[in-house]
Design a protein around this motif. Sequence first.
Motif, short mmCIF file in Angstrom:
data_model
loop_
_atom_site.label_atom_id
_atom_site.label_comp_id
_atom_site.label_asym_id
_atom_site.label_seq_id
_atom_site.Cartn_x
_atom_site.Cartn_y
_atom_site.Cartn_z
N THR A 1 0.82 -1.23 0.00
CA THR A 1 0.00 0.00 0.00
C THR A 1 0.84 1.27 0.00
N LYS A 2 2.17 1.10 0.19
CA LYS A 2 3.09 2.24 0.26
C LYS A 2 2.74 3.17 1.43
N LYS A 3 2.33 2.55 2.55
CA LYS A 3 2.00 3.30 3.76
C LYS A 3 3.00 2.94 4.85
N ASN A 4 3.31 3.89 5.71
CA ASN A 4 4.16 3.61 6.85
C ASN A 4 3.41 2.77 7.87
N VAL A 5 4.17 2.08 8.71
CA VAL A 5 3.59 1.27 9.79
C VAL A 5 3.59 2.08 11.08
N LEU A 6 2.47 2.11 11.75
CA LEU A 6 2.35 2.71 13.07
C LEU A 6 2.33 1.54 14.06
N MET A 7 3.45 1.35 14.77
CA MET A 7 3.61 0.24 15.71
C MET A 7 3.36 0.77 17.12
N VAL A 8 2.37 0.18 17.81
CA VAL A 8 1.98 0.64 19.12
C VAL A 8 2.30 -0.43 20.17
N PHE A 9 3.17 -0.08 21.12
CA PHE A 9 3.43 -0.94 22.28
C PHE A 9 2.46 -0.51 23.37
N SER A 10 1.63 -1.44 23.81
CA SER A 10 0.57 -1.10 24.76
C SER A 10 0.47 -2.13 25.88
N GLY A 11 0.12 -1.65 27.04
CA GLY A 11 -0.26 -2.50 28.16
C GLY A 11 -1.74 -2.25 28.38
N SER A 12 -2.55 -2.96 27.62
CA SER A 12 -3.97 -2.63 27.52
C SER A 12 -4.77 -2.75 28.80
N ASP A 13 -4.27 -3.49 29.78
CA ASP A 13 -5.06 -3.65 31.00
C ASP A 13 -4.35 -3.14 32.26
N TRP A 14 -3.22 -2.48 32.10
CA TRP A 14 -2.51 -1.97 33.27
C TRP A 14 -1.91 -0.58 33.09
N CYS A 15 -1.69 -0.17 31.86
CA CYS A 15 -1.03 1.11 31.57
C CYS A 15 -2.11 2.18 31.34
N LEU A 16 -2.24 3.09 32.30
CA LEU A 16 -3.29 4.11 32.22
C LEU A 16 -3.17 4.96 30.96
N ASN A 17 -1.95 5.38 30.61
CA ASN A 17 -1.79 6.20 29.41
C ASN A 17 -2.06 5.41 28.13
N CYS A 18 -1.81 4.10 28.15
CA CYS A 18 -2.15 3.26 26.99
C CYS A 18 -3.66 3.21 26.81
N ILE A 19 -4.35 3.06 27.91
CA ILE A 19 -5.81 2.99 27.87
C ILE A 19 -6.38 4.33 27.38
N LYS A 20 -5.82 5.43 27.88
CA LYS A 20 -6.28 6.76 27.44
C LYS A 20 -5.97 6.99 25.96
N LEU A 21 -4.78 6.57 25.52
CA LEU A 21 -4.42 6.72 24.11
C LEU A 21 -5.41 6.00 23.21
N LYS A 22 -5.74 4.77 23.59
CA LYS A 22 -6.69 4.01 22.78
C LYS A 22 -8.07 4.68 22.78
N LYS A 23 -8.54 5.04 23.97
CA LYS A 23 -9.88 5.63 24.09
C LYS A 23 -9.97 6.99 23.42
N ASN A 24 -9.00 7.87 23.68
CA ASN A 24 -9.09 9.25 23.22
C ASN A 24 -8.61 9.47 21.79
N VAL A 25 -7.66 8.66 21.33
CA VAL A 25 -7.09 8.89 20.00
C VAL A 25 -7.34 7.74 19.04
N LEU A 26 -6.82 6.55 19.38
CA LEU A 26 -6.83 5.45 18.42
C LEU A 26 -8.23 4.97 18.06
N SER A 27 -9.20 5.21 18.91
CA SER A 27 -10.58 4.82 18.63
C SER A 27 -11.43 5.99 18.14
N SER A 28 -10.82 7.14 17.94
CA SER A 28 -11.58 8.32 17.52
C SER A 28 -11.85 8.27 16.02
#
Length: 158
Positions: free
Chosen positions: A45-72
Amino acid sequence: MCMKFFVLLLFLINCLLTISSEEAIKKSLVWHTDLDIALKSSKETKKNVLMVFSGSDWCLNCIKLKKNVLSSPAFETYASEELTLLLLDFPSDKVNALPEKQSKKNEALAEKYNKEGTFPLVIILSPEGKVIGEIKSYINESPEKYIQIIKDLMVKKP
């Protein structure tokens, strides 16, 4: 009476089209969990990869990133057009445990790309797998601001 009905009908059609286009974007948004597959898709697709390291059930900022940005809607629209997405999750709760094979793949990628153990860590890779840039942590940026940060990093394309 007829004019009111016509205006109402147009309004309803517009609402349905908007909802269906947003749903189509969400359905077309794919989060890979394997780097090789993500890079293959990225090259096609000639697109860059966005690689996200996440702690989905323990990292508060990971949870906020997903909720506020990645799911928007704004991010989902942008990502569907510009990025290949790769999620590397490191849950701590046994209920959320990944299959052993996936967990080992994620750990190997963390050893290579996330030696400091930063969460969340977002790394942008070129389709060839070269690191373009990274975003350490998440400090409540809006989706639009976060997208701009990604765009600014991609300007530095190798």
